[in-house]
Design an enzyme around this catalytic site. Structure first.
Site, short mmCIF file in Angstrom:
data_model
loop_
_atom_site.label_atom_id
_atom_site.label_comp_id
_atom_site.label_asym_id
_atom_site.label_seq_id
_atom_site.Cartn_x
_atom_site.Cartn_y
_atom_site.Cartn_z
CG HIS A 1 10.69 -12.54 8.34
ND1 HIS A 1 11.60 -12.85 9.32
CD2 HIS A 1 9.91 -11.53 8.84
CE1 HIS A 1 11.36 -12.11 10.39
NE2 HIS A 1 10.36 -11.29 10.12
CD GLN B 1 9.22 2.44 2.59
OE1 GLN B 1 10.00 3.21 2.06
NE2 GLN B 1 8.91 2.50 3.87
CB THR B 2 11.10 -2.89 4.24
OG1 THR B 2 10.71 -3.59 5.42
CG2 THR B 2 12.62 -2.79 4.20
NE ARG B 3 6.46 1.04 9.89
CZ ARG B 3 5.28 0.40 9.91
NH1 ARG B 3 4.64 0.12 8.78
NH2 ARG B 3 4.76 0.01 11.05
CB ALA C 1 3.34 4.40 3.96
CG HIS D 1 9.53 -9.49 3.44
ND1 HIS D 1 9.54 -10.06 4.69
CD2 HIS D 1 8.46 -8.65 3.42
CE1 HIS D 1 8.54 -9.57 5.40
NE2 HIS D 1 7.86 -8.72 4.66
NE ARG E 1 -4.62 -6.74 2.12
CZ ARG E 1 -5.13 -6.59 3.34
NH1 ARG E 1 -4.31 -6.26 4.33
NH2 ARG E 1 -6.41 -6.74 3.57
CG ASP E 2 -2.58 -0.28 5.39
OD1 ASP E 2 -2.86 0.87 4.99
OD2 ASP E 2 -2.52 -0.59 6.59
#
Length: 458
Positions: free
Chosen positions: A200, A194-196, A292, A203, A289-290
């Protein structure tokens, strides 16, 4: 509201395909509700099965159960309220059993017909506290009070069309399409990421390691619906993802886009994301980590703890039927020219990293971004979309009555700017006829001076 599915994908578009013409004809005679952007994202994922087992917007019983217990009224795990919120003006003439057409706000096309089960006024204070922990600075809490309607409509949907997208159509696969593709590729184990944000090198290293550890393939599944206010636009991000996907070993990774309206709901949202990725065919899901989380409030206090999301997803891991892969922070080892998980690096070892804040500073100032941090192709995309201040365009608007000197001033400024060194091209546009509140159209003259050489989007 809920159709028992026993793991079967609830694809309403496929289910209702045979009666589409009948529904379109009926839609011509029905009252309509034009959806907003968030509702359109929610509707798309209900219709295509991304929100399976949901088959509509939550009725009051399901809503109350989700708010308080993270479950639908039949006990099925579901952590996020999915509401069709409307104003009192829209709600007042409606009643249970009414059939209403839901329309796309962009082209007014009919997307679905909802059969109303109930119309209810939620306790927004309770929803804000139970679902998003109540901080008034939280973006979802602000939306709840400042944007969302006073009433919610619950009811099942009959599908007519998915919202029409004119961009990246080849990447907008439905859950059924993606599952079918995984099957044709013989991908039996798939790790979803998941990414928004842009991706880089760290990742890429993280996801490749996760794939190797789980003997799986990788689904890069970025959100292109609504994200946190201020996030980089999804067009820029998709360009980045297309470059990143080339850096994976051949046949390892797949890129697909998720039309989700995020709530930035931290731990609850992480559970929600896991359910969605299971519907899209993933067997494993990376929880960061954290995950969303929207960061910190105006006093610098985090909305969520750094590991709240991982804790809650682990709590429901068996029920989710998807294996959780905790995000491992990757650090660059300059002496070895490689990345390694931070928790495996011996104390005292030299490491390098660039924070998001530092990256934004370098983009703004034009400072160098090293190749160990990001790929040159990615940096080029980010620099093109977010040029440093000296290379950004600007506009000056000059307004005044005829013979006030505005035209002379415009010409003087154009001549003055054009004599400067630096390569900017200055254009003087005559905007005569632009009205103002004080003067009628025929008595106002407006000029626009536009530095267009580096203007983004031109």
């Amino acid at each position: 509201m809920l159709t028992p599915h026993g793991g079967v994908l609830q694809d309403l578009i496929q289910r209702d395909a045979s009666k589409k013409d009948e529904l379109l004809k009926e839609a011509e005679q029905l009252r309509s509700i034009v959806l907003n952007a968030r509702q359109t994202c929610d509707l798309e994922l209900i219709l295509n099965g991304g929100f399976s087992p949901l088959t509509g917007f939550l009725n009051q019983n399901d809503y109350n159960s989700v708010v308080h217990d993270l479950r639908l009224s039949d006990g099925t795990l579901w952590p996020m309220p999915i509401n069709l919120d409307v104003s009192e003006k829209v709600a007042s003439p409606l009643k249970p059993k009414d059939r209403i057409v839901l329309r796309d706000p962009r082209d007014d096309e009919p997307l679905a017909i909802i059969t109303i089960q109930d119309i209810y006024k939620p306790d927004k204070d309770v929803e804000a506290k139970e679902v998003f922990r109540g901080d008034p600075d939280h973006p979802a809490v602000k939306y709840l009070y400042d944007v969302a309607g006073e009433y919610y409509i619950g009811g099942n949907l009959e599908a007519i069309n998915l919202p029409r997208h004119y961009d990246y159509s080849e990447l907008r696969e439905t859950p059924a399409q993606l599952r079918s593709e995984f099957a044709s590729r013989h991908w039996t184990r798939v790790v979803a990421f998941q990414t928004r944000n842009p991706m880089h090198r760290a990742h890429r290293e993280l996801t490749v390691r996760a794939a190797h550890d789980k003997l799986a393939n990788v689904l890069i599944h970025p959100v292109v619906g609504l994200t946190k206010p201020g996030d980089i636009d999804y067009h820029t991000r998709v360009k980045v993802y297309r470059e990143i996907i080339k850096k994976y070993p051949t046949g390892m990774a797949k890129l697909a886009l998720l039309p989700l309206a995020m709530r930035m709901g931290g731990d609850r949202e992480a559970v929600w994301h896991a359910i969605i990725r299971k519907n899209y065919g993933a067997t494993h899901f990376i929880v960061g980590r954290d995950h969303a989380g929207p960061g910190k409030n105006r006093n610098g206090v985090p909305f969520y703890g750094p590991y709240d999301a991982q804790t809650l997803v682990k709590k429901y891991a068996k029920e989710l039927q998807i294996q959780v892969v905790p995000f491992r922070m990757m650090s660059y080892l300059p002496e070895e020219d490689k990345y390694a998980p931070a928790d495996t690096i011996p104390e005292g070892t030299k490491t390098l990293n660039i924070s998001g804040t530092e990256l934004r500073r370098r983009l703004k100032t034009g400072a160098k971004i090293p190749e160990w941090f990001s790929y040159p192709e990615v940096v080029e995309i980010l620099r093109t979309s977010y040029p440093p201040r000296p290379k950004q365009g600007f506009a000056l608007y000059l307004a005044g009555l005829p013979y006030s000197g505005v035209s002379a001033l415009g010409n003087a400024l154009q001549a003055t700017f054009n004599q400067f060194k630096g390569g900017r091209h200055i254009t003087l546009l005559d905007g005569s006829g632009i009205p103002s509140e004080a003067y009628p159209r025929s008595y106002i003259t407006t000029y626009k001076i536009w530095s267009r050489c580096y203007c983004r989007g031109l």
